[in-house]
Design a protein around this motif. Structure first.
Motif, short mmCIF file in Angstrom:
data_model
loop_
_atom_site.label_atom_id
_atom_site.label_comp_id
_atom_site.label_asym_id
_atom_site.label_seq_id
_atom_site.Cartn_x
_atom_site.Cartn_y
_atom_site.Cartn_z
N UNK A 34 0.80 -1.23 0.00
CA UNK A 34 0.00 0.00 0.00
C UNK A 34 0.83 1.28 0.00
N UNK A 35 2.07 1.19 0.46
CA UNK A 35 2.92 2.38 0.49
C UNK A 35 3.28 2.87 -0.91
N UNK A 36 3.12 2.00 -1.91
CA UNK A 36 3.44 2.38 -3.30
C UNK A 36 2.35 3.25 -3.92
N UNK A 37 1.16 3.25 -3.34
CA UNK A 37 0.03 3.95 -3.93
C UNK A 37 -0.12 5.34 -3.33
N UNK A 38 -0.53 6.32 -4.14
CA UNK A 38 -0.73 7.66 -3.61
C UNK A 38 -1.89 7.68 -2.61
N UNK A 39 -1.88 8.65 -1.72
CA UNK A 39 -2.92 8.79 -0.71
C UNK A 39 -4.30 8.88 -1.34
N UNK A 40 -4.43 9.59 -2.45
CA UNK A 40 -5.73 9.73 -3.10
C UNK A 40 -6.27 8.37 -3.56
N UNK A 41 -5.39 7.50 -4.03
CA UNK A 41 -5.80 6.16 -4.47
C UNK A 41 -6.25 5.32 -3.28
N UNK A 42 -5.55 5.46 -2.15
CA UNK A 42 -5.95 4.71 -0.95
C UNK A 42 -7.31 5.18 -0.45
N UNK A 43 -7.58 6.48 -0.53
CA UNK A 43 -8.89 6.99 -0.11
C UNK A 43 -10.01 6.45 -0.99
N UNK A 44 -9.78 6.42 -2.29
CA UNK A 44 -10.78 5.87 -3.21
C UNK A 44 -11.00 4.39 -2.91
N UNK A 45 -9.93 3.65 -2.65
CA UNK A 45 -10.05 2.24 -2.32
C UNK A 45 -10.88 2.04 -1.06
N UNK A 46 -10.60 2.82 -0.02
CA UNK A 46 -11.36 2.70 1.23
C UNK A 46 -12.84 2.96 1.00
N UNK A 47 -13.16 4.01 0.25
CA UNK A 47 -14.56 4.33 -0.02
C UNK A 47 -15.21 3.25 -0.88
N UNK A 48 -14.47 2.70 -1.81
CA UNK A 48 -15.01 1.65 -2.68
C UNK A 48 -15.33 0.39 -1.88
N UNK A 49 -14.43 0.01 -0.97
CA UNK A 49 -14.67 -1.16 -0.14
C UNK A 49 -15.87 -0.95 0.78
#
Length: 84
Positions: A34-49
């Motif tokens: 997860x450290x390879x992904x930008x913060x914005x991508x992690x936020x979208x992932x969290x909302x998607x899940x």
């Protein structure tokens, strides 16, 4: 973000060994850093899940969900996954 050479090699190995796309995808997801992904991508992932889980729970008793559950139970296949 482009896949690394290691990720490409893992995908190639999975298809050449007959491992199957499901296993290859699971292996890829489990090894993702997860450290390879930008913060914005992690936020979208969290909302998607969160969205996926909320929709799955809300629809668990819809008519089509009952039909799928009944079909799976009637086929009495191997227990490889759960149905919500």
């Amino acid at each position: 973000m482009k896949p690394s050479r290691q990720e490409h090699a893992a995908a190639d190995a999975a298809t050449s060994t007959g491992e199957g796309i499901g296993v290859a995808l699971a292996r890829f997801a489990a090894s993702a850093n997860p450290d390879r992904f930008p913060e914005s991508a992690r936020q979208v992932l969290e909302m998607s899940l969160l969205d996926w889980f909320a929709v799955a729970v809300a629809g668990r008793n819809e008519p089509v969900s009952r039909i799928v559950r009944d079909l799976v139970l009637a086929e009495e296949g191997r227990r490889e996954c759960g149905v919500i």
